[in-house]
Design a protein around this motif. Structure first.
Motif, PDB file in Angstrom:
ATOM      1  N   LYS A   3       1.237   2.073 -10.558  1.00  0.00           N
ATOM      2  CA  LYS A   3       1.317   0.859  -9.757  1.00  0.00           C
ATOM      3  C   LYS A   3       2.579   0.054 -10.062  1.00  0.00           C
ATOM      4  N   THR A   8       5.120  -5.433  -4.611  1.00  0.00           N
ATOM      5  CA  THR A   8       4.167  -6.171  -3.801  1.00  0.00           C
ATOM      6  C   THR A   8       4.876  -6.651  -2.536  1.00  0.00           C
ATOM      7  N   GLN A  35      -2.209   1.504  -0.866  1.00  0.00           N
ATOM      8  CA  GLN A  35      -3.151   0.402  -0.989  1.00  0.00           C
ATOM      9  C   GLN A  35      -3.709   0.367  -2.409  1.00  0.00           C
ATOM     10  N   PHE A  36      -3.534  -0.764  -3.063  1.00  0.00           N
ATOM     11  CA  PHE A  36      -4.190  -1.022  -4.342  1.00  0.00           C
ATOM     12  C   PHE A  36      -5.188  -2.135  -4.107  1.00  0.00           C
ATOM     13  N   GLY A  37      -6.446  -1.785  -3.994  1.00  0.00           N
ATOM     14  CA  GLY A  37      -7.444  -2.796  -3.661  1.00  0.00           C
ATOM     15  C   GLY A  37      -7.211  -3.291  -2.253  1.00  0.00           C
ATOM     16  N   ARG A  38      -7.077  -4.579  -2.111  1.00  0.00           N
ATOM     17  CA  ARG A  38      -6.856  -5.174  -0.790  1.00  0.00           C
ATOM     18  C   ARG A  38      -5.370  -5.376  -0.488  1.00  0.00           C
ATOM     19  N   ASP A  39      -4.517  -5.065  -1.448  1.00  0.00           N
ATOM     20  CA  ASP A  39      -3.086  -5.360  -1.301  1.00  0.00           C
ATOM     21  C   ASP A  39      -2.260  -4.103  -1.019  1.00  0.00           C
TER      22      ASP A  39
END
Length: 347
Positions: A3, A8, A35-39
């Motif tokens: 990540k 971002t 996509q990492f989670g909702r972001d």
């Protein structure tokens, strides 16, 4: 998947100098992300490669290509309106210098193969915020590729080449659309790589059209335009000198070298002469097709020797004296014309 190797959305915005809405639009058009989670997160190299792919059609353009407005917009995926057109899809900015519109308030001038391009804004002082002036101002840092088109015939856009800022943009005094004096932004643009040399006959045809327009102006309007043009030319030359350029001339590379003369100055000086040669002080030898006394504008210090295209450097001569000045260059004649040109500028 690491990540930490991804940016971002706020980080990508900062890196590319784009707005959040632009990033969202690029995502909808297929820009890669994970996509990492909702972001959403972005790999910068993948994003740059994606943008480069979008630009391939633009990069294949050859300088000298002539296209209509719709084809230009389709190629760059930009608007069909305006002189500065940003495309978020291709990450480009198209700048258009329109010489075909004789009522155009923008005056773009070539000096030493640098185009001093006028910013956006028809009325009032031009500003950087809220328009593409800021995009062009930051173009050497924001990654946007800038492409120049020139228009000499209505509806025909000639691709000149990719350009970049040659020096710091600056402000100067010019008239706006309503005839009011305002601060206008000037962007010094130089060609990057290959460019298209405009044929000399194209420039001559454009000058002749503007000359006809200048003849139709009343004396007050002509004087105002000539004075403002002289002031702008002197300002640009001073800027060029401050940038340590060796030769400050109103010149651009075409199929042969030509000098960028302003028809308002030429017509104003001839009108001041009132049909009488300012060297031999005799009436013009004949009248032109419109019934006006035929005189020619002479630059006391030749443009090819670094002279300015200003009122202070111009005099109206009969054809015989004009040829004499280019063959004999007698010192007493030069001194007389210097005094005449100075007097012209004080009227």
């Amino acid at each position: 998947m690491d990540k930490d190797s991804y940016l971002t959305t706020p980080e990508l915005i900062e890196e590319l100098k784009l707005s959040r809405s632009t990033i969202y639009r690029m995502v909808r058009e297929g820009m890669p992300y994970i996509q990492f989670g909702r972001d959403k997160h972005f790999n910068l190299e993948e994003v740059k490669a994606w943008v480069e792919t979008r630009q391939r059609g633009v990069g294949a353009l050859s300088p000298g290509t002539v296209m209509n407005n719709d084809t230009l917009a389709m190629t760059f995926k930009c608007s069909t309106q305006g002189g500065m057109r940003r495309s978020n899809t291709t990450h480009t900015l198209v700048v258009i210098s329109d010489h075909s519109n004789l009522k155009n308030v923008y005056e773009d001038k070539w000096m030493n193969d640098i185009l001093y391009y006028t910013g956006m804004g028809l009325t009032g002082d031009q500003v950087l915020e809220g328009n593409q002036n800021k995009t062009l101002y930051e173009s050497n840092e924001n990654g946007i590729k800038v492409y120049l088109f020139e228009v000499y015939s209505p509806g025909e856009y000639t691709f000149i080449g990719q350009v970049a800022l040659a020096e710091e943009p600056f402000q100067t005094d010019e008239e706006d659309q309503d005839g009011n004096l305002r601060k206008a932004w000037k962007f010094p643009l130089k060609i990057v790589g290959a460019s298209y040399p405009i044929p000399e006959e194209t420039l001559v045809e454009t000058y002749n059209r503007k000359e006809k327009q200048a003849k139709k102006l009343d004396s007050n309007e002509l004087k105002k335009r000539a004075k403002l043009t002289s002031k702008s030319t002197k300002h640009l030359k001073k800027r060029a000198e401050e940038a340590n350029k060796d030769k400050q001339r109103n010149v651009r590379t075409i199929t042969s070298t030509a000098y960028d003369r302003n028809p308002y100055i030429s017509e104003y000086v001839k009108r001041l002469a009132n049909g009488v040669c300012q060297l031999c002080e005799k009436e013009a030898p004949f009248k032109d097709a419109t019934g006006e006394p035929f005189l020619e504008t002479h630059h006391v210090k030749w443009l090819s020797n670094g002279g300015e295209d200003t009122i202070e450097n111009c005099a109206a001569l009969c054809p015989n004296c004009h040829r004499k000045m280019h063959y004999l260059i007698l010192s007493e004649d030069v001194e007389k014309l210097k005094a005449v040109a100075q007097k012209n500028s004080e009227i």
